[in-house]
Design a protein around this motif. Sequence first.
Motif, PDB file in Angstrom:
ATOM      1  N   VAL A 166      40.289  42.956  36.314  1.00 25.54           N
ATOM      2  CA  VAL A 166      39.128  43.524  37.381  1.00 25.54           C
ATOM      3  C   VAL A 166      38.253  44.291  36.768  1.00 25.54           C
ATOM      4  N   ASP A 167      36.971  44.211  37.443  1.00 25.75           N
ATOM      5  CA  ASP A 167      35.926  45.191  36.941  1.00 25.75           C
ATOM      6  C   ASP A 167      36.060  46.477  37.566  1.00 25.75           C
ATOM      7  N   GLN A 168      36.043  47.496  36.175  1.00 31.17           N
ATOM      8  CA  GLN A 168      36.439  48.956  36.412  1.00 31.17           C
ATOM      9  C   GLN A 168      35.727  49.365  37.549  1.00 31.17           C
ATOM     10  N   ASP A 169      34.500  49.290  37.704  1.00 23.62           N
ATOM     11  CA  ASP A 169      33.595  49.992  38.723  1.00 23.62           C
ATOM     12  C   ASP A 169      33.649  49.417  40.127  1.00 23.62           C
ATOM     13  N   THR A 170      33.722  48.056  40.280  1.00 22.72           N
ATOM     14  CA  THR A 170      33.669  47.472  41.445  1.00 22.72           C
ATOM     15  C   THR A 170      35.187  46.951  41.948  1.00 22.72           C
ATOM     16  N   GLY A 171      36.194  46.424  41.190  1.00 22.79           N
ATOM     17  CA  GLY A 171      37.278  46.117  41.400  1.00 22.79           C
ATOM     18  C   GLY A 171      37.372  44.394  41.612  1.00 22.79           C
ATOM     19  N   ALA A 172      36.043  44.025  41.463  1.00 26.51           N
ATOM     20  CA  ALA A 172      35.896  42.229  41.370  1.00 26.51           C
ATOM     21  C   ALA A 172      37.080  41.779  40.621  1.00 26.51           C
ATOM     22  N   GLN A 231      54.091  49.865  40.385  1.00 25.56           N
ATOM     23  CA  GLN A 231      53.034  50.130  39.587  1.00 25.56           C
ATOM     24  C   GLN A 231      52.790  49.150  38.488  1.00 25.56           C
ATOM     25  N   PRO A 232      51.751  48.884  38.233  1.00 24.16           N
ATOM     26  CA  PRO A 232      51.444  47.864  36.954  1.00 24.16           C
ATOM     27  C   PRO A 232      51.266  48.603  35.803  1.00 24.16           C
ATOM     28  N   GLU A 233      51.454  47.883  34.382  1.00 19.67           N
ATOM     29  CA  GLU A 233      50.854  48.460  33.311  1.00 19.67           C
ATOM     30  C   GLU A 233      49.591  48.302  33.149  1.00 19.67           C
ATOM     31  N   THR A 234      48.785  49.329  32.751  1.00 17.79           N
ATOM     32  CA  THR A 234      47.147  49.506  33.237  1.00 17.79           C
ATOM     33  C   THR A 234      46.759  50.093  31.738  1.00 17.79           C
ATOM     34  N   SER A 235      45.616  49.028  31.684  1.00 15.79           N
ATOM     35  CA  SER A 235      44.765  49.544  30.231  1.00 15.79           C
ATOM     36  C   SER A 235      43.418  49.239  30.600  1.00 15.79           C
ATOM     37  N   VAL A 236      42.516  49.834  29.903  1.00 20.35           N
ATOM     38  CA  VAL A 236      40.998  49.584  30.174  1.00 20.35           C
ATOM     39  C   VAL A 236      40.368  49.354  28.987  1.00 20.35           C
ATOM     40  N   VAL A 237      39.708  48.122  28.886  1.00 18.42           N
ATOM     41  CA  VAL A 237      39.075  47.439  27.991  1.00 18.42           C
ATOM     42  C   VAL A 237      37.752  47.235  28.232  1.00 18.42           C
ATOM     43  N   ASP A 238      36.561  47.715  27.417  1.00 17.17           N
ATOM     44  CA  ASP A 238      35.084  47.250  27.622  1.00 17.17           C
ATOM     45  C   ASP A 238      34.745  47.167  29.238  1.00 17.17           C
ATOM     46  N   ARG A 275      45.584  57.338  39.046  1.00 19.03           N
ATOM     47  CA  ARG A 275      45.388  55.902  39.504  1.00 19.03           C
ATOM     48  C   ARG A 275      44.198  55.159  38.896  1.00 19.03           C
ATOM     49  N   ALA A 276      44.124  54.074  38.137  1.00 18.79           N
ATOM     50  CA  ALA A 276      42.958  53.368  37.551  1.00 18.79           C
ATOM     51  C   ALA A 276      42.015  53.220  38.469  1.00 18.79           C
ATOM     52  N   LYS A 277      40.774  53.677  38.249  1.00 23.68           N
ATOM     53  CA  LYS A 277      39.502  53.298  38.729  1.00 23.68           C
ATOM     54  C   LYS A 277      39.446  51.914  39.196  1.00 23.68           C
ATOM     55  N   GLY A 278      39.646  51.002  38.516  1.00 21.74           N
ATOM     56  CA  GLY A 278      39.469  49.508  38.674  1.00 21.74           C
ATOM     57  C   GLY A 278      40.372  49.069  39.764  1.00 21.74           C
ATOM     58  N   LEU A 279      41.891  49.794  39.723  1.00 18.79           N
ATOM     59  CA  LEU A 279      42.872  49.285  40.502  1.00 18.79           C
ATOM     60  C   LEU A 279      42.531  49.942  41.997  1.00 18.79           C
ATOM     61  N   GLN A 280      41.903  51.093  42.070  1.00 16.09           N
ATOM     62  CA  GLN A 280      41.596  51.984  43.348  1.00 16.09           C
ATOM     63  C   GLN A 280      40.596  50.805  44.124  1.00 16.09           C
ATOM     64  N   ALA A 281      39.339  50.511  43.078  1.00 16.63           N
ATOM     65  CA  ALA A 281      38.271  49.777  43.703  1.00 16.63           C
ATOM     66  C   ALA A 281      38.752  48.272  44.020  1.00 16.63           C
ATOM     67  N   ALA A 282      39.886  47.877  43.462  1.00 14.29           N
ATOM     68  CA  ALA A 282      40.271  46.527  44.083  1.00 14.29           C
ATOM     69  C   ALA A 282      40.910  46.434  45.223  1.00 14.29           C
ATOM     70  N   THR A 283      41.610  47.480  45.778  1.00 15.92           N
ATOM     71  CA  THR A 283      42.583  47.778  46.813  1.00 15.92           C
ATOM     72  C   THR A 283      41.743  48.143  48.151  1.00 15.92           C
ATOM     73  N   ASP A 284      40.122  48.537  47.595  1.00 12.87           N
ATOM     74  CA  ASP A 284      39.375  49.007  48.814  1.00 12.87           C
ATOM     75  C   ASP A 284      39.270  47.896  49.949  1.00 12.87           C
ATOM     76  N   THR A 285      39.084  48.536  51.328  1.00 14.44           N
ATOM     77  CA  THR A 285      38.970  47.507  52.182  1.00 14.44           C
ATOM     78  C   THR A 285      37.682  46.651  52.033  1.00 14.44           C
ATOM     79  N   ALA A 286      37.787  45.195  52.280  1.00 16.89           N
ATOM     80  CA  ALA A 286      36.846  44.311  52.013  1.00 16.89           C
ATOM     81  C   ALA A 286      35.911  44.432  53.383  1.00 16.89           C
ATOM     82  N   PRO A 287      34.724  44.273  53.374  1.00 16.43           N
ATOM     83  CA  PRO A 287      33.587  44.085  54.451  1.00 16.43           C
ATOM     84  C   PRO A 287      34.359  42.948  55.335  1.00 16.43           C
ATOM     85  N   THR A 288      34.229  43.260  56.757  1.00 15.80           N
ATOM     86  CA  THR A 288      34.377  42.253  57.536  1.00 15.80           C
ATOM     87  C   THR A 288      33.458  41.109  57.499  1.00 15.80           C
TER      88      THR A 288
END
Length: 283
Positions: free
Chosen positions: A179-185, A154-161, A1-14
């Motif tokens: 989304v940002d690859q590291d933070t999922g923002a 599952q989405p079509e996924t690619s990583v650029v810059d 699973r793409a790193k950015g996708l995993q970060a984007a689905t992480d639970t947000a702080p309350t």
Amino acid sequence: RAKGLQAATDTAPTVKTAYVHYSLTVMGGPFKATASPERCAQLFNAHDLSEHPEKLGDILTEVLNTDAPVKQPWTGGDIELYALNDARGAFLREVRHRIDGEPDVHVITPQLSIRWDDANSQMDVALASDNHIFVRSPKNFLPQHPRIVRSSTQPETSVVDGRTQLRYHDPAGTFDLIVDQDTGALLSEDIRHGSRGQMRRCRGWTTTPTGIRYPRVGVDLTFADQKLQLLEVQIVREARFNIPLDNSVFKLGAPAGSVIVDSRAGNPAVRINRDVFDASSAE
């Protein structure tokens, strides 16, 4: 699973409490016929509003059907939001500052909606369930990814810059997210369904001392037949989350001589001859 996708689905702080100071503009046109999704994307990419919010006037001059430069772009003005969410429910206080007078204030508690209109020296009191005036809450400044979270495909996924690009196809349309690859923002979201489309841009992501991430700039655009229909831009001047907030923040009073209109009463309009410090009280 793409790193950015995993970060984007992480639970947000309350978020239990919040203070947000922001500027807002909402416009429904008339817009130039040239204000297409491609042209709007170019303009918002060319002008970094998180660093230069004054450039919004230049963007509006390009998309609005006017020959005059837009010098006052903030139709919603300067706004402060206080929010608290606890076992009792959600509490909101919105303060809208005006150039020509004291601010208008709107407090919403789990039971009541209380609005102070300074221009008319009038306070409106109603049941919260009868309030039809939209007031932003913290979630409006913390964009989530409903398409990522809820989609079973599952989405079509690619990583650029350093950015993860995601594309979803389903009967509701085509969804493109970056989304940002590291933070999922969330950086951008483009939705297309038939002749209609939506565009979202989030810029200037910031992390508060309490660990909450938010974008300083949020842009939402709506299109029909490749033409701009609705533009909404909010720029956060200051934001603090999970900070101490006293209950007194969500009390609202009125000075002697004001008119109080209580829609819960049979004959609601009353001019008061003394200061009222808490309009939600029974007195």
